[in-house]
Design an enzyme around this catalytic site. Sequence first.
Site, PDB file in Angstrom:
ATOM      1  N   SER A   1      26.327  -2.558   6.217  1.00 39.99           N
ATOM      2  CA  SER A   1      25.846  -1.186   6.064  1.00 39.99           C
ATOM      3  C   SER A   1      25.348  -0.644   7.393  1.00 39.99           C
ATOM      4  O   SER A   1      24.410  -1.191   7.980  1.00 39.99           O
ATOM      5  CB  SER A   1      24.714  -1.128   5.036  1.00 39.99           C
ATOM      6  OG  SER A   1      24.128   0.159   5.024  1.00 39.99           O
TER       7      SER A   1
ATOM      8  N   HIS B   1      30.307   0.008   5.686  1.00 41.12           N
ATOM      9  CA  HIS B   1      29.688   0.656   4.535  1.00 41.12           C
ATOM     10  C   HIS B   1      28.769   1.760   5.043  1.00 41.12           C
ATOM     11  O   HIS B   1      27.873   1.523   5.857  1.00 41.12           O
ATOM     12  CB  HIS B   1      28.886  -0.348   3.701  1.00 41.12           C
ATOM     13  CG  HIS B   1      28.370   0.229   2.417  1.00 41.12           C
ATOM     14  ND1 HIS B   1      29.171   0.383   1.294  1.00 41.12           N
ATOM     15  CD2 HIS B   1      27.150   0.702   2.081  1.00 41.12           C
ATOM     16  CE1 HIS B   1      28.447   0.922   0.324  1.00 41.12           C
ATOM     17  NE2 HIS B   1      27.231   1.133   0.778  1.00 41.12           N
TER      18      HIS B   1
ATOM     19  N   ASP C   1      26.163   4.788   4.025  1.00 39.57           N
ATOM     20  CA  ASP C   1      25.272   5.317   2.985  1.00 39.57           C
ATOM     21  C   ASP C   1      24.834   6.726   3.342  1.00 39.57           C
ATOM     22  O   ASP C   1      24.118   6.933   4.332  1.00 39.57           O
ATOM     23  CB  ASP C   1      24.029   4.432   2.843  1.00 39.57           C
ATOM     24  CG  ASP C   1      24.348   3.073   2.246  1.00 39.57           C
ATOM     25  OD1 ASP C   1      24.862   3.033   1.119  1.00 39.57           O
ATOM     26  OD2 ASP C   1      24.075   2.052   2.905  1.00 39.57           O
TER      27      ASP C   1
ATOM     28  N   MET D   1      22.673   9.955   2.143  1.00 41.56           N
ATOM     29  CA  MET D   1      21.582  10.329   1.231  1.00 41.56           C
ATOM     30  C   MET D   1      21.112  11.745   1.541  1.00 41.56           C
ATOM     31  O   MET D   1      21.071  12.148   2.706  1.00 41.56           O
ATOM     32  CB  MET D   1      20.401   9.369   1.404  1.00 41.56           C
ATOM     33  CG  MET D   1      20.758   7.904   1.341  1.00 41.56           C
ATOM     34  SD  MET D   1      19.280   6.898   1.624  1.00 41.56           S
ATOM     35  CE  MET D   1      20.050   5.301   1.923  1.00 41.56           C
TER      36      MET D   1
ATOM     37  N   HIS E   1      29.379   5.479   0.443  1.00 46.68           N
ATOM     38  CA  HIS E   1      28.591   5.538  -0.794  1.00 46.68           C
ATOM     39  C   HIS E   1      27.663   6.734  -0.690  1.00 46.68           C
ATOM     40  O   HIS E   1      26.751   6.759   0.141  1.00 46.68           O
ATOM     41  CB  HIS E   1      27.806   4.225  -0.915  1.00 46.68           C
ATOM     42  CG  HIS E   1      26.766   4.209  -1.983  1.00 46.68           C
ATOM     43  ND1 HIS E   1      25.654   3.387  -1.917  1.00 46.68           N
ATOM     44  CD2 HIS E   1      26.653   4.890  -3.142  1.00 46.68           C
ATOM     45  CE1 HIS E   1      24.911   3.558  -2.984  1.00 46.68           C
ATOM     46  NE2 HIS E   1      25.489   4.475  -3.744  1.00 46.68           N
TER      47      HIS E   1
ATOM     48  N   MET F   1      24.857   9.165  -2.077  1.00 44.16           N
ATOM     49  CA  MET F   1      23.716   9.296  -2.986  1.00 44.16           C
ATOM     50  C   MET F   1      23.214  10.726  -2.879  1.00 44.16           C
ATOM     51  O   MET F   1      22.178  11.011  -2.258  1.00 44.16           O
ATOM     52  CB  MET F   1      22.636   8.274  -2.604  1.00 44.16           C
ATOM     53  CG  MET F   1      23.063   6.839  -2.886  1.00 44.16           C
ATOM     54  SD  MET F   1      22.145   5.618  -1.929  1.00 44.16           S
ATOM     55  CE  MET F   1      23.206   5.527  -0.458  1.00 44.16           C
TER      56      MET F   1
ATOM     57  N   MET G   1      24.507  -1.375  -8.176  1.00 41.77           N
ATOM     58  CA  MET G   1      23.312  -1.337  -7.340  1.00 41.77           C
ATOM     59  C   MET G   1      22.348  -2.439  -7.781  1.00 41.77           C
ATOM     60  O   MET G   1      21.921  -2.467  -8.936  1.00 41.77           O
ATOM     61  CB  MET G   1      22.626   0.025  -7.438  1.00 41.77           C
ATOM     62  CG  MET G   1      23.443   1.175  -6.872  1.00 41.77           C
ATOM     63  SD  MET G   1      23.867   0.960  -5.122  1.00 41.77           S
ATOM     64  CE  MET G   1      22.231   0.881  -4.380  1.00 41.77           C
TER      65      MET G   1
ATOM     66  N   ASP H   1      25.571  -3.804  -3.915  1.00 40.89           N
ATOM     67  CA  ASP H   1      24.784  -3.293  -2.788  1.00 40.89           C
ATOM     68  C   ASP H   1      23.296  -3.452  -3.089  1.00 40.89           C
ATOM     69  O   ASP H   1      22.808  -2.949  -4.097  1.00 40.89           O
ATOM     70  CB  ASP H   1      25.125  -1.814  -2.572  1.00 40.89           C
ATOM     71  CG  ASP H   1      24.439  -1.215  -1.359  1.00 40.89           C
ATOM     72  OD1 ASP H   1      23.681  -1.923  -0.673  1.00 40.89           O
ATOM     73  OD2 ASP H   1      24.666  -0.015  -1.103  1.00 40.89           O
ATOM     74  N   GLY H   2      22.596  -4.172  -2.206  1.00 40.25           N
ATOM     75  CA  GLY H   2      21.140  -4.265  -2.310  1.00 40.25           C
ATOM     76  C   GLY H   2      20.624  -5.688  -2.365  1.00 40.25           C
ATOM     77  O   GLY H   2      20.954  -6.434  -3.279  1.00 40.25           O
ATOM     78  N   GLY H   3      19.833  -6.068  -1.370  1.00 36.77           N
ATOM     79  CA  GLY H   3      19.213  -7.382  -1.375  1.00 36.77           C
ATOM     80  C   GLY H   3      20.178  -8.540  -1.238  1.00 36.77           C
ATOM     81  O   GLY H   3      19.876  -9.663  -1.664  1.00 36.77           O
TER      82      GLY H   3
END
Length: 216
Positions: free
Chosen positions: A8, A33, A35, A37, A66, A68, A137, A175-177
Amino acid sequence: MSVIIAPSILSCDFGNLERDFELINQSEADWFHVDVMDGVFVPNISFGFPIISALKKVAKKTIDCHIMIVNPDQFIAEFAKAGVDILTVHYEACTHLHRTIGAIHEAGMKAGVALNPHTPVSVLENVIADLDLVLIMSVNPGFGGQKFIHQAIEKVKQTKALIEKTGSKAIIEVDGGVNLETGKLLVDAGAQALVAGSFVFNSPNPTATISSLKQL
């Protein structure tokens, strides 16, 4: 097929973007990736079309975007113009999701749908056959570096079952953690693409970290 790794760029050093873009180009990563927002759909603002266009000029790999944002339909053509290859919208942001998916395809991009942690996989039943990607997510969207939500593992299994049931060709991305531990659990559950930001760019050797993820 080995797992797709999508670092990302939200976690890049924004004072050295070209350096970090080239690091991804030269690594074993498969996708960039991106992001986006808007500060409305999620409580954060990232970047927009100028950064994506700049990335497109140097990227040697797929640009996986992606978004958001609210009202994503009004910007689909602009994302295509900027050079996005895969455009993923949020289920929660789309009033007419089937129409949005069709518009993404008509603009020449692959179409993905992201599900927030509280949204069940079942909402995709009537569109899964039209999708190229499902993004699960495993954190609440808006910020990098959050703690992994373990329910995502079960959602990956449910998504895999839905894809197999319907014959969809969609790829399952998470996606995430994501780190080596959670990544292994996700791949074992059926994930085919992993987004990693903080884990990659906060590590002493991002290139080696990408290689480690690629071995999952």
